[in-house]
Write a protein that holds these residues in place. Structure first.
Motif, PDB file in Angstrom:
ATOM      1  N   VAL A  37       0.869  -1.189   0.000  1.00 53.03           N
ATOM      2  CA  VAL A  37       0.000   0.000   0.000  1.00 53.03           C
ATOM      3  C   VAL A  37       0.903   1.234   0.000  1.00 53.03           C
ATOM      4  CG1 VAL A  37      -1.955   1.167   1.101  1.00 53.03           C
ATOM      5  CG2 VAL A  37      -1.655  -1.297   1.408  1.00 53.03           C
ATOM      6  N   PRO A  38       1.385   1.640  -1.172  1.00 54.03           N
ATOM      7  CA  PRO A  38       2.276   2.812  -1.223  1.00 54.03           C
ATOM      8  C   PRO A  38       1.606   4.053  -0.628  1.00 54.03           C
ATOM      9  CG  PRO A  38       2.202   1.678  -3.339  1.00 54.03           C
ATOM     10  CD  PRO A  38       1.112   1.086  -2.505  1.00 54.03           C
ATOM     11  N   TRP A  45      -8.745  11.297  -5.155  1.00 60.44           N
ATOM     12  CA  TRP A  45     -10.066  10.712  -4.924  1.00 60.44           C
ATOM     13  C   TRP A  45     -10.672  10.348  -6.258  1.00 60.44           C
ATOM     14  CZ3 TRP A  45     -13.561   8.150  -2.564  1.00 60.44           C
ATOM     15  CH2 TRP A  45     -14.905   8.226  -2.962  1.00 60.44           C
ATOM     16  N   LYS A  46     -11.047   9.090  -6.386  1.00 65.46           N
ATOM     17  CA  LYS A  46     -11.668   8.604  -7.614  1.00 65.46           C
ATOM     18  C   LYS A  46     -13.073   8.144  -7.298  1.00 65.46           C
ATOM     19  CE  LYS A  46     -11.071   5.258 -11.372  1.00 65.46           C
ATOM     20  NZ  LYS A  46     -10.243   4.124 -11.885  1.00 65.46           N
ATOM     21  N   LEU A  47     -14.048   8.658  -8.031  1.00 63.73           N
ATOM     22  CA  LEU A  47     -15.441   8.307  -7.801  1.00 63.73           C
ATOM     23  C   LEU A  47     -15.657   6.822  -8.082  1.00 63.73           C
ATOM     24  CD1 LEU A  47     -18.167   9.738  -7.109  1.00 63.73           C
ATOM     25  CD2 LEU A  47     -18.619   9.751  -9.572  1.00 63.73           C
ATOM     26  N   THR A  98     -13.776   2.600   0.054  1.00 64.42           N
ATOM     27  CA  THR A  98     -13.353   2.239  -1.299  1.00 64.42           C
ATOM     28  C   THR A  98     -11.906   2.624  -1.574  1.00 64.42           C
ATOM     29  OG1 THR A  98     -14.002   4.352  -2.339  1.00 64.42           O
ATOM     30  CG2 THR A  98     -15.721   2.660  -2.082  1.00 64.42           C
ATOM     31  N   THR A  99     -11.248   3.294  -0.620  1.00 59.84           N
ATOM     32  CA  THR A  99      -9.872   3.754  -0.827  1.00 59.84           C
ATOM     33  C   THR A  99      -8.882   2.737  -0.266  1.00 59.84           C
ATOM     34  OG1 THR A  99      -9.845   4.978   1.271  1.00 59.84           O
ATOM     35  CG2 THR A  99     -10.620   6.157  -0.684  1.00 59.84           C
ATOM     36  N   PRO A 100      -7.629   2.759  -0.747  1.00 57.60           N
ATOM     37  CA  PRO A 100      -6.610   1.853  -0.191  1.00 57.60           C
ATOM     38  C   PRO A 100      -6.398   2.124   1.289  1.00 57.60           C
ATOM     39  CG  PRO A 100      -5.860   2.863  -2.238  1.00 57.60           C
ATOM     40  CD  PRO A 100      -7.104   3.595  -1.841  1.00 57.60           C
ATOM     41  N   GLU A 143      -5.939   6.174   8.847  1.00 56.14           N
ATOM     42  CA  GLU A 143      -5.981   7.239   7.831  1.00 56.14           C
ATOM     43  C   GLU A 143      -7.406   7.701   7.532  1.00 56.14           C
ATOM     44  OE1 GLU A 143      -5.160   3.354   5.456  1.00 56.14           O
ATOM     45  OE2 GLU A 143      -4.777   4.188   7.448  1.00 56.14           O
ATOM     46  N   TRP A 144      -8.405   6.923   7.874  1.00 54.17           N
ATOM     47  CA  TRP A 144      -9.781   7.378   7.647  1.00 54.17           C
ATOM     48  C   TRP A 144     -10.077   8.634   8.458  1.00 54.17           C
ATOM     49  CZ3 TRP A 144     -13.426   2.440   7.590  1.00 54.17           C
ATOM     50  CH2 TRP A 144     -13.080   1.645   6.479  1.00 54.17           C
ATOM     51  N   ASP A 145      -9.691   8.633   9.729  1.00 56.10           N
ATOM     52  CA  ASP A 145      -9.877   9.830  10.548  1.00 56.10           C
ATOM     53  C   ASP A 145      -9.083  11.008  10.002  1.00 56.10           C
ATOM     54  OD1 ASP A 145     -11.694   8.953  12.436  1.00 56.10           O
ATOM     55  OD2 ASP A 145     -10.230   8.700  14.047  1.00 56.10           O
TER      56      ASP A 145
END
Length: 473
Positions: A37-38, A45-47, A98-100, A143-145
């Motif tokens: 996970v670089p 942000w990609k929809l 949906t993000t890494p 990283e979500w927070d």
């Protein structure tokens, strides 16, 4: 054995059996995560291809809320893209999933935006700065927070119409502040991390602009002095209570404050005796001695915040004697917005989930923290109402003060995460350069654009009559 207890016992056993590793070894393990996970994968942000409709997801989050209050919730969210963001934690939780992810989990806030930080009094009557709203807390990737907090800075800067260059600078500074504080926590003794707190009366930031820090210190000192003078009997009691026939009663101010009927609050007829007894059992023995001096006099529903509007929230007036009041806030605790993506809570009562999260993440917590379940099967947690609670007014900030405030929030978030997560592994993953900072900044700026698009869809739905919104005077 209860499944939750069994899972917690297993976690404790595993932690006890784990071999000792030095901070350097754990940091090296964190660096290895970059191979899969670089840090650059955290950028942008990609929809998602099959992203759910914004309005549908928001309406789903209304499940179980009081129908009469939902238009007020949407009315508050309609005020600005920043207000919308505050009420759309469920939407961003679905997007973050949906993000890494690094896989490095902490006790997460779940709704770490700027307005969910602030000052409040400790039981020792010191005033600290910390996360002050943990309704959505749940173990989740760290990283979500951080991404939600960073995006809130960008959206706040746009709300203040700051130049793009300033917005990028202060968002990067927030990410850097989080990273640098996490590096510090990685090499601190465990007890020192646990005891660390941001004392507002002694606040200093050696990395901040000296002039801005001094200005912030003066404003904080003035605010603390004002709040210290606002005692419950002399300030809060006259504002919230009226005397009717010699009996104190919370003032009705519908639709924001009102007394529930028996249908809305089934425990009304018994004076909430069962719920209060259940709550009392969650208090420490020494706090029960104090709580038993007080007696419930009145209870009313009180609409609070943006994201909490529509949930069953109230304020209880307790009296020990004349001129000796205690106000307790009773807030409904629903399942965390992170639960569909981070896993179910260990706790059967979501009020207990919130309290457990607060005690892990906050450096000091209210002595009256506890939880209960009502006859209507709603979960609740309890705390004092406005115990010297101080929150920022975004509109009163300029670029310098917003930058400083963002750094304070980043510090508080890093400290909270370091209490439950592996600070050395997180620090190792982030590294010592600016790669991670830039990735978080890029995500935050791009997600702010998504927030604006979602806000426009939301406003369009209101105009077309798909949803109802009531704007308060």
């Amino acid at each position: 054995m209860d499944k939750a207890v069994s899972r917690k016992a297993t976690h404790v056993a595993n932690a006890t059996a784990a071999p000792y590793r030095t901070p350097d070894e754990r940091s090296a393990e964190g660096r290895l995560i970059r191979d899969s996970v670089p840090r650059s994968s955290q950028a942008g942000w990609k929809l998602p291809e099959h992203r759910r409709d914004v309005v549908d997801l928001l309406e789903q989050s209304n499940a179980g809320r009081l129908p009469r209050l939902i238009p007020i919730r949407f009315g508050r969210m309609s005020a600005s893209p920043f207000s919308f963001y505050r009420g759309a934690a469920a939407l961003m939780a679905a997007d973050l999933a949906t993000t890494p992810t690094s896989g490095l989990r902490v006790q997460a806030c779940g709704d770490a935006h700027l307005m969910n930080f602030g000052g409040f009094a400790t039981p020792e009557r010191n005033v600290i700065f910390d996360i002050n709203d943990l309704d959505e807390t749940l173990p989740a990737p760290f990283e979500w927070d951080l991404k939600r907090l960073a995006a809130s800075v960008v959206i706040a800067a746009q709300h203040l119409e700051l130049p793009y260059s300033d917005t990028v600078r202060l968002t990067t500074d927030l990410a850097r502040g989080y990273r640098e504080h996490m590096h510090d926590y990685a090499y601190m003794r465990a007890l020192d991390v646990w005891y660390d707190r941001i004392d507002l009366q002694k606040y200093q930031d050696k990395s901040g602009d000296p002039d801005v820090v001094e200005h912030a210190r003066k404003r904080i000192a003035q605010r603390i002095e004002v709040e210290r003078r606002k005692t419950v009997p002399d300030h809060l009691y006259p504002r919230l209570v009226t005397e009717e026939g010699g009996r104190p009663r919370i003032k009705d101010e519908p639709p924001i404050i009102f007394h529930p009927d028996a249908d809305l609050a089934p425990g009304l007829e018994s004076g909430y005796a069962e719920a209060l007894a259940s709550y009392r059992e969650t208090l420490a023995d020494h706090v029960r001695v104090l709580f038993d001096r007080f007696h419930l006099v009145d209870l009313a529903v009180k609409v609070v915040g943006v994201g909490s509007v529509g949930t069953m929230c109230g304020v209880g007036l307790f009296m020990a004697s004349d001129n000796d009041p205690l106000f307790l806030q009773i807030k409904e605790a629903k399942a965390s917005v992170l639960e569909p993506y981070a896993g179910k809570s260990l706790y059967a009562n979501h009020g207990q989930r919130v309290i457990a999260g607060q005690r892990i993440m906050q450096s000091a917590s209210d002595v009256f923290l506890g939880w209960s379940r009502g006859k209507n099967e709603r979960d609740f947690y309890v705390r004092q109402l406005r115990d010297m609670k101080m929150s920022v007014v975004i509109e009163a900030l300029d670029a310098g003060l917003l930058r400083q405030y963002g750094r304070m929030c980043a510090h508080a978030l890093a400290r909270a995460h370091a209490r439950s997560g592996d600070a050395a592994m997180i620090a190792g993953y982030m590294g010592s350069g600016g790669t991670f900072d830039d990735a978080i900044t890029e995500f935050a700026t791009e997600y702010s654009t998504q927030n604006r698009r979602d806000y426009r869809e939301f406003i369009k739905a209101i105009r077309e009559g798909r949803i109802q919104a009531v704007v308060e005077d």
